[in-house]
Design a protein around this motif. Sequence first.
Motif, PDB file in Angstrom:
ATOM      1  N   MET A 106       0.832  -1.201   0.000  1.00 31.19           N
ATOM      2  CA  MET A 106       0.000   0.000   0.000  1.00 31.19           C
ATOM      3  C   MET A 106       0.869   1.255   0.000  1.00 31.19           C
ATOM      4  O   MET A 106       2.018   1.222   0.444  1.00 31.19           O
ATOM      5  N   PRO A 107       0.340   2.369  -0.502  1.00 33.66           N
ATOM      6  CA  PRO A 107       1.078   3.627  -0.432  1.00 33.66           C
ATOM      7  C   PRO A 107       1.415   3.997   1.014  1.00 33.66           C
ATOM      8  O   PRO A 107       0.691   3.636   1.956  1.00 33.66           O
ATOM      9  N   ALA A 108       2.517   4.714   1.173  1.00 38.97           N
ATOM     10  CA  ALA A 108       3.027   5.034   2.508  1.00 38.97           C
ATOM     11  C   ALA A 108       1.984   5.733   3.383  1.00 38.97           C
ATOM     12  O   ALA A 108       1.916   5.495   4.592  1.00 38.97           O
ATOM     13  N   ILE A 109       1.156   6.561   2.765  1.00 31.20           N
ATOM     14  CA  ILE A 109       0.188   7.312   3.571  1.00 31.20           C
ATOM     15  C   ILE A 109      -0.819   6.360   4.224  1.00 31.20           C
ATOM     16  O   ILE A 109      -1.266   6.593   5.357  1.00 31.20           O
ATOM     17  N   LEU A 110      -1.155   5.273   3.518  1.00 35.75           N
ATOM     18  CA  LEU A 110      -2.094   4.294   4.080  1.00 35.75           C
ATOM     19  C   LEU A 110      -1.388   3.429   5.128  1.00 35.75           C
ATOM     20  O   LEU A 110      -1.966   3.110   6.178  1.00 35.75           O
ATOM     21  N   LYS A 111      -0.142   3.074   4.868  1.00 39.73           N
ATOM     22  CA  LYS A 111       0.607   2.326   5.883  1.00 39.73           C
ATOM     23  C   LYS A 111       0.711   3.168   7.158  1.00 39.73           C
ATOM     24  O   LYS A 111       0.610   2.654   8.280  1.00 39.73           O
ATOM     25  N   GLY A 112       0.908   4.482   6.955  1.00 46.04           N
ATOM     26  CA  GLY A 112       0.987   5.375   8.118  1.00 46.04           C
ATOM     27  C   GLY A 112      -0.336   5.487   8.859  1.00 46.04           C
ATOM     28  O   GLY A 112      -0.364   5.676  10.078  1.00 46.04           O
ATOM     29  N   TRP A 113      -1.423   5.356   8.133  1.00 45.15           N
ATOM     30  CA  TRP A 113      -2.749   5.333   8.791  1.00 45.15           C
ATOM     31  C   TRP A 113      -2.836   4.088   9.677  1.00 45.15           C
ATOM     32  O   TRP A 113      -3.255   4.164  10.833  1.00 45.15           O
ATOM     33  N   VAL A 114      -2.397   2.954   9.148  1.00 47.64           N
ATOM     34  CA  VAL A 114      -2.425   1.723   9.946  1.00 47.64           C
ATOM     35  C   VAL A 114      -1.489   1.862  11.149  1.00 47.64           C
ATOM     36  O   VAL A 114      -1.877   1.595  12.298  1.00 47.64           O
ATOM     37  N   ASP A 115      -0.259   2.282  10.902  1.00 47.58           N
ATOM     38  CA  ASP A 115       0.730   2.379  11.992  1.00 47.58           C
ATOM     39  C   ASP A 115       0.184   3.201  13.161  1.00 47.58           C
ATOM     40  O   ASP A 115       0.393   2.861  14.320  1.00 47.58           O
TER      41      ASP A 115
END
Length: 280
Positions: A106-115
Amino acid sequence: MSNILIVHAHPEPKSLTSALKDLAVDTLTAQGHTVRVSDLYQSGWKAVADRGDFIEQGRPDRLSYVAESRHAFASGTQSPDIDAEQRKLLWADAVLLSFPMWWFGMPAILKGWVDRVFAYGFAYGVGVHGGERWGDRYGEGVLSGRRAMLTVTIGGREPHYGARGVNGRLDDLLWPIQHGVLFYPGLEVVPPFAVYQSDRLADTEWPAVADAYKRRIAGLFNDRPIAFRTQNGGHYDGQQVLKPGLGASESGTRIHLVQPGDPEEVLDGPVPDRIALGAR
Ligand SMILES: Cc1cc2nc3c(=O)[nH]c(=O)nc-3n(C[C@H](O)[C@H](O)[C@H](O)COP(=O)(O)O)c2cc1C
């Protein structure tokens, strides 16, 4: 009627990925559902996890993200943007993650949402830990009783993601998201909706893609979820290792799928169409 949260990660509103998101909103709304969209680019979502995520820090001298996440979740001192997303997840009966495949994930912004949103006490560190019990996860947890589906656009061709395809199988590439992120805190995951050769999709091919996506949306609550084995359903020993004999006819991550004759065999609901989509 149900509540649906769409978490959308694409920088361009006119993109294919965004068009699918818009179609999901329209289709679900027309069916009488209530839809909310977390449009991560549009809202300027903060993608990086750091000490700014905690209003008060237990140990300002040395950041332990896990320890601070636990404290902040328990004490209501998380950053308000994290808190708001958690509330949306609790409100939702189903969650769609909408994104283009970027570098096999996934794009980093979505990974950051999960994190940031999948905090200690909310998505992990839930339930009793002790002895042979390893908490409530993989099928149990705060988000159990809800459904999830990935909507993913993919530049490559379908055979490249097939059983012997050079990119690896799509279900293996999506394993960290579908099993590690979504099933972990309890969500039931239905198979992904994938559009291959997404950069080359002609306008004339859009109606077929749209129709197929509408069918998948219609089946969101009825289609058979991916049959991941639950952690506490009798499949694993005290070390969380799959018991001997189970998964014998499979390999790789697929040993963690319930198979006919296994304990807790639950294979309800229709299997969604496996339509190969994308440019020809
Ligand atoms: C940074 C970046 C990474 C990408 N990585 C992949 C990849 O790993 N596999 C793949 O098949 N396509 C990859 N692509 C192609 C995208 O999946 C494709 O551009 C996208 O799905 C097109 O949909 P859109 O018009 O909504 O952006 C990548 C594209 C970009 C910009």
